[in-house]
Design an enzyme around this catalytic site. Structure first.
Site, PDB file in Angstrom:
ATOM      1  N   ASN A  10      35.830 -19.583  71.341  1.00 31.53           N
ATOM      2  CA  ASN A  10      35.600 -18.310  70.655  1.00 31.53           C
ATOM      3  C   ASN A  10      34.094 -18.215  70.448  1.00 31.53           C
ATOM      4  OD1 ASN A  10      35.003 -16.475  68.509  1.00 31.53           O
ATOM      5  ND2 ASN A  10      37.124 -16.547  67.828  1.00 31.53           N
ATOM      6  N   GLU A  38      36.916 -13.430  71.408  1.00 29.45           N
ATOM      7  CA  GLU A  38      35.995 -12.663  70.563  1.00 29.45           C
ATOM      8  C   GLU A  38      34.714 -12.345  71.329  1.00 29.45           C
ATOM      9  OE1 GLU A  38      35.183 -12.370  65.779  1.00 29.45           O
ATOM     10  OE2 GLU A  38      36.060 -14.209  66.571  1.00 29.45           O
ATOM     11  N   TYR A 112      43.657 -14.786  71.738  1.00 31.76           N
ATOM     12  CA  TYR A 112      42.968 -14.668  70.453  1.00 31.76           C
ATOM     13  C   TYR A 112      43.961 -14.081  69.448  1.00 31.76           C
ATOM     14  CZ  TYR A 112      39.570 -13.142  66.924  1.00 31.76           C
ATOM     15  OH  TYR A 112      38.889 -12.928  65.745  1.00 31.76           O
ATOM     16  N   ASP A 152      41.728 -19.355  70.644  1.00 34.62           N
ATOM     17  CA  ASP A 152      41.691 -19.371  69.186  1.00 34.62           C
ATOM     18  C   ASP A 152      43.027 -18.825  68.705  1.00 34.62           C
ATOM     19  OD1 ASP A 152      41.294 -19.034  66.502  1.00 34.62           O
ATOM     20  OD2 ASP A 152      39.585 -17.671  66.684  1.00 34.62           O
ATOM     21  N   ASN A 154      44.351 -19.367  65.705  1.00 40.88           N
ATOM     22  CA  ASN A 154      44.239 -18.997  64.289  1.00 40.88           C
ATOM     23  C   ASN A 154      45.362 -19.528  63.401  1.00 40.88           C
ATOM     24  OD1 ASN A 154      41.924 -17.717  63.216  1.00 40.88           O
ATOM     25  ND2 ASN A 154      42.254 -15.980  64.587  1.00 40.88           N
ATOM     26  N   ASP A 269      30.619 -20.198  65.543  1.00 43.30           N
ATOM     27  CA  ASP A 269      31.256 -20.959  64.473  1.00 43.30           C
ATOM     28  C   ASP A 269      32.431 -21.777  64.996  1.00 43.30           C
ATOM     29  OD1 ASP A 269      32.687 -18.645  64.970  1.00 43.30           O
ATOM     30  OD2 ASP A 269      33.005 -18.119  62.870  1.00 43.30           O
ATOM     31  N   HIS A 270      32.812 -21.582  66.263  1.00 40.90           N
ATOM     32  CA  HIS A 270      33.807 -22.411  66.950  1.00 40.90           C
ATOM     33  C   HIS A 270      33.089 -23.315  67.950  1.00 40.90           C
ATOM     34  CE1 HIS A 270      37.600 -20.107  65.928  1.00 40.90           C
ATOM     35  NE2 HIS A 270      36.672 -19.226  65.595  1.00 40.90           N
TER      36      HIS A 270
END
Length: 286
Positions: A10, A38, A112, A152, A154, A269-270
């Site tokens: 991501n 993303e 995602y 991702d 989640n 951030d991933h």
């Protein structure tokens, strides 16, 4: 090229990731197929970063949001966009590509999943998406099939997957009802599975490549909040997956999370999740 390296990440915006150093990672990572989540951009932005790659993407209907893509050094035999019926919000969230390697047909998905929020329409959209994933996992896991769903997703499946799992039991991303889907995804195909929410359901037979390789250890985490010192303290979540059919999982030779050396060297951030698969005809005696 019987050995193939698949990486999933991501990027939290392809343009921002590029400015922060994604290109340097890609140059040395040796990736054959890159699945991206993303994207937050258009095809032209992907082409600028990946000029010599075969590309397929699904841009979100919401400008500047979501977006998934697959970039490959190998030509695509076929591609598919979307998941489920018109009730499922899969815009910019699910894309598949088929490639052929040494005569073997491989399906790769970039997914995602909605982040969700308890008690809101965002969570309703997440439930519908997870339901559609169940149907697609069943369809992909045919006898002998080589398929992997990356991305991702989640949801932290187990307590090992979130550093602060106790504080997140009532939050989207670690709800028992969400985790139960992953009990199904990774439960033996066709067998009854006692899920974490107390309901017995049928396993779908996929393999969690990351957990299989890491073993019963905390993490390794793939996402860290930008708040506080989460990255420095490794207070993270493992929410980025390679979910492989049993036949493909049996051909995994290595797996790693490319965690950044330091907070200020991060370009997302991933962290990228990277696995090597041996698709040669002689793999496992073939």
């Amino acid at each position: 090229m019987g050995m193939i390296r698949i990486a999933s990440v991501n990027v939290n915006g392809i343009r921002a990731a590029t400015r922060k150093g994604m290109g340097a990672w890609l140059e040395q990572a040796g990736v054959d197929i890159l699945t991206i989540q993303e994207v937050r951009g258009q095809r032209e932005h992907l082409e600028a970063v990946l000029p010599d790659w075969h590309l397929v993407e699904d841009e979100s209907s919401q400008k500047g949001r979501a977006g998934v893509a697959i970039a490959s050094r190998i030509p695509f035999a076929d591609t598919r966009v979307g998941l489920g019926d018109e009730d499922v919000d899969s815009s910019g969230r699910w894309i598949e590509a088929d490639v052929e390697v040494d005569g073997a047909a491989l399906t790769v998905a970039s997914a995602y999943v909605h982040s969700g929020e308890v008690g809101t329409p965002r969570q309703d959209a997440k439930w519908l998406f997870l339901d559609a994933m169940v149907d697609r996992f069943e369809a992909l896991n045919q006898p002998g099939a080589l398929a992997v769903v990356t991305g991702d997703l989640n949801v932290g499946h187990r307590e090992l997957d979130i550093k602060n799992w106790r504080g997140n039991r009532k939050k989207s991303g670690f709800l028992p009802e969400e985790r139960a889907y992953f009990d199904r995804f990774f439960g033996p195909a066709g067998e009854p599975i006692e899920c974490v929410d107390g309901v017995t359901r049928t396993g779908l037979g996929f393999v969690d490549v990351g957990r299989t390789f890491a073993g019963e250890v905390d993490g390794p985490y793939t996402w860290w909040s930008n708040r506080g010192q989460a990255f420095d303290n490794d207070t993270g979540w493992r929410i980025d997956y390679h979910a492989a059919t049993p036949e493909l999982a049996s051909r995994v030779t290595s797996y790693r999370v490319d965690r950044y050396p330091s907070y200020d060297t991060r370009w997302s951030d991933h962290a990228p999740v990277v696995a090597d698969y041996d698709l040669s005809a002689t793999a496992h005696g073939r």
